[in-house]
Design a protein around this motif. Structure first.
Motif, PDB file in Angstrom:
ATOM      1  N   ARG A 172      -1.309   7.962  -4.037  1.00 54.53           N
ATOM      2  CA  ARG A 172      -0.020   8.605  -4.312  1.00 54.53           C
ATOM      3  C   ARG A 172       0.935   7.638  -4.995  1.00 54.53           C
ATOM      4  NH1 ARG A 172       3.495  10.656  -6.094  1.00 54.53           N
ATOM      5  NH2 ARG A 172       5.033  12.138  -5.295  1.00 54.53           N
ATOM      6  N   LEU A 173       0.953   6.382  -4.585  1.00 57.19           N
ATOM      7  CA  LEU A 173       1.827   5.394  -5.205  1.00 57.19           C
ATOM      8  C   LEU A 173       1.432   5.143  -6.653  1.00 57.19           C
ATOM      9  CD1 LEU A 173       2.116   2.847  -2.243  1.00 57.19           C
ATOM     10  CD2 LEU A 173       3.942   4.320  -3.121  1.00 57.19           C
ATOM     11  N   VAL A 174       0.134   4.968  -6.908  1.00 55.11           N
ATOM     12  CA  VAL A 174      -0.326   4.714  -8.273  1.00 55.11           C
ATOM     13  C   VAL A 174      -0.084   5.935  -9.160  1.00 55.11           C
ATOM     14  CG1 VAL A 174      -2.349   4.199  -9.706  1.00 55.11           C
ATOM     15  CG2 VAL A 174      -2.010   2.985  -7.545  1.00 55.11           C
ATOM     16  N   ALA A 268       5.290   0.078  -1.513  1.00 55.41           N
ATOM     17  CA  ALA A 268       4.592  -0.296  -0.283  1.00 55.41           C
ATOM     18  C   ALA A 268       4.090   0.921   0.464  1.00 55.41           C
ATOM     19  CB  ALA A 268       5.517  -1.112   0.618  1.00 55.41           C
ATOM     20  N   LEU A 269       3.137   0.683   1.384  1.00 54.93           N
ATOM     21  CA  LEU A 269       2.603   1.741   2.240  1.00 54.93           C
ATOM     22  C   LEU A 269       3.438   1.884   3.502  1.00 54.93           C
ATOM     23  CD1 LEU A 269       0.146   1.028   0.324  1.00 54.93           C
ATOM     24  CD2 LEU A 269      -1.313   1.827   2.178  1.00 54.93           C
ATOM     25  N   VAL A 290       8.533   3.331  -0.662  1.00 56.79           N
ATOM     26  CA  VAL A 290       7.577   3.311   0.446  1.00 56.79           C
ATOM     27  C   VAL A 290       6.983   4.701   0.619  1.00 56.79           C
ATOM     28  CG1 VAL A 290       7.216   2.790   2.890  1.00 56.79           C
ATOM     29  CG2 VAL A 290       8.953   1.526   1.599  1.00 56.79           C
ATOM     30  N   SER A 291       5.658   4.786   0.646  1.00 56.26           N
ATOM     31  CA  SER A 291       5.011   6.058   0.953  1.00 56.26           C
ATOM     32  C   SER A 291       5.135   6.321   2.455  1.00 56.26           C
ATOM     33  CB  SER A 291       3.535   6.037   0.536  1.00 56.26           C
ATOM     34  OG  SER A 291       2.833   4.979   1.173  1.00 56.26           O
ATOM     35  N   LEU A 383       7.147   9.974  -1.112  1.00 56.42           N
ATOM     36  CA  LEU A 383       7.749   8.689  -1.434  1.00 56.42           C
ATOM     37  C   LEU A 383       9.205   8.650  -0.980  1.00 56.42           C
ATOM     38  CD1 LEU A 383       6.381   7.788  -4.975  1.00 56.42           C
ATOM     39  CD2 LEU A 383       5.374   7.444  -2.715  1.00 56.42           C
ATOM     40  N   THR A 384       9.581   7.536  -0.383  1.00 59.35           N
ATOM     41  CA  THR A 384      10.957   7.277   0.001  1.00 59.35           C
ATOM     42  C   THR A 384      11.374   5.944  -0.597  1.00 59.35           C
ATOM     43  OG1 THR A 384      10.308   6.126   2.041  1.00 59.35           O
ATOM     44  CG2 THR A 384      10.655   8.513   2.181  1.00 59.35           C
ATOM     45  N   MET A 385      12.639   5.597  -0.407  1.00 62.57           N
ATOM     46  CA  MET A 385      13.137   4.305  -0.883  1.00 62.57           C
ATOM     47  C   MET A 385      14.009   3.685   0.197  1.00 62.57           C
ATOM     48  SD  MET A 385      15.306   3.427  -4.353  1.00 62.57           S
ATOM     49  CE  MET A 385      13.898   3.800  -5.392  1.00 62.57           C
TER      50      MET A 385
END
Length: 394
Positions: A172-174, A268-269, A290-291, A383-385
């Protein structure tokens, strides 16, 4: 002396390994008794669950938050008469995130003739080590706190995973990085099984989305080489860095890379987002994406979050609601629903059968689907921040 283990990494120690062998040998005598289904049909019976979890040590804030989230759900259910007249009792023992202590806790649970199952035990090395104790038994191991593939055996029907896997988080991040046009991705990963799995998953996703791996650098559990890793990553001039890190290595690397390249995007995870890590990062954490494997714990427009907050605030306590607390609550909600579906004539087998028959369960903004052993029931990843004050925002 027993060694401590950083999040999700297990390194062999002769004394620990010997103790594990002794524990496994001692547990073998329990297997035949545990394999027989136990009928819990009398109204008023207690459904006793065992949980080995870190309440102390460097990851104590994770264990406390998750445990309390589960407890507020079970307390609310018990206050309304339980499930089919049975009260749920969650017996938790602190292991300090030490494998040997965790195994001793689990063996003690398995020796309890009133034990129904294990619930939300915490951490990859601990889950990996305890699986042999319940292999070839009908003891449910429900919602272990790990996203590692190594802790998700495809041949153990009694292991019921809920949370999305680390490979799914990395993907998901990629995918997000590809969507916003960032091409050169570096990976900083912990030098343990958790970090290696994140690296391998990130590399596959990078190839799949036709991006390029700018560099990768491993970091020891004590973060002693975090500064060197930051220099290696910085020298590769990446567009963004994916962090397969948790605990102390996260703090060491983030502070070092901020000194090298302050505005470099970091991803980051979920396991990095403990209260202690966020506090230690301070302003250096602001802006890290951050996921997460559950929704924002303050987003009350989501029905399951609203239920969680109602139960949370009804129980006195000083801990702030968090993603981990919400995850514990959701785990408990799914356990309760499985009990309800298992019916009044409850056995371990009927419970496990009921779990695998759950398809498309919607708790209110959080869906689950139990497919087969080795697969997780939830695929929720958002995804959050990290914002000011260490709070997550969308």
């Amino acid at each position: 002396m027993p060694r401590r283990f950083n999040l999700l990494g297990f390194q062999g120690d002769p004394d620990v390994l010997l103790s594990r062998r002794r524990l496994l040998a001692g547990a073998a005598a329990l297997m035949s008794a545990l394999a027989a289904p136990r009928l819990l049909a009398q109204t008023g019976d207690v459904i006793r669950l065992g949980q080995t979890v870190a309440f102390t040590g460097p990851l104590g804030d994770i264990g406390q938050a998750m445990h309390r989230g589960s407890k507020v759900c079970f307390d609310a259910v018990n206050g309304q008469g339980g499930v089919h007249g049975r009260r749920i009792e969650l017996v938790a023992k602190d292991d300090g995130y030490v494998v040997q202590r965790a195994l001793q806790n689990v063996q003690g649970f398995l020796e309890d003739p009133q034990l129904f199952g294990l619930f939300s035990c915490m951490g990859t090395p601990i889950i990996e080590s305890m699986l042999p104790l319940i292999r070839h038994t009908d003891v449910p191991c429900f919602s272990p706190l790990t996203g590692a593939s190594s802790a998700r055996p495809s041949d153990m029907r009694n292991v019921l995973n809920l949370r999305a896997s680390y490979p799914e988080e990395a993907e998901r991040l990629v995918e997000h990085l590809a969507t916003i046009g960032l091409k050169r991705i570096a990976v900083a990963y912990q030098n343990n099984s958790f970090g290696q799995e994140v690296l391998q998953s990130a590399e596959k996703a990078i190839r799949r989305h036709q991006l390029s791996l700018a560099a990768s650098a491993s970091i020891q559990n004590d973060a002693s080489d975090a500064a060197a890793a930051a220099k290696t990553i910085s020298a590769s001039a990446p567009d963004a860095v994916l962090l397969g890190l948790a605990g102390k290595p996260t703090v060491g690397f983030v502070k070092a890379i901020r000194a090298e390249r302050k505005g470099l995007p970091l991803y980051a995870l979920s396991v990095m987002g403990s209260a202690a890590t966020l506090s230690a990062l301070g302003d250096d954490g602001v802006g890290i994406a951050v996921s997460q494997v559950v929704p924002l714990p303050n987003r009350s427009v989501v029905p399951v979050v609203r239920d969680f907050l109602k139960a949370w605030h009804a129980t006195p306590g000083a801990i702030e609601p968090s993603h981990l607390a919400l995850e514990g609550y959701i785990n408990a909600r799914v356990f309760v629903e499985t009990l309800r579906r298992a019916g009044r004539h409850l056995t371990r087998k009927s419970f496990i059968d009921a779990a695998w028959n759950i398809k498309r369960l919607d708790l209110g903004g959080f869906q689950l689907n139990f497919l087969e052993p080795g697969r997780n029931a939830s695929r929720f990843v958002e995804l959050t921040m990290i914002g000011r004050g260490g709070r997550f925002i969308r």
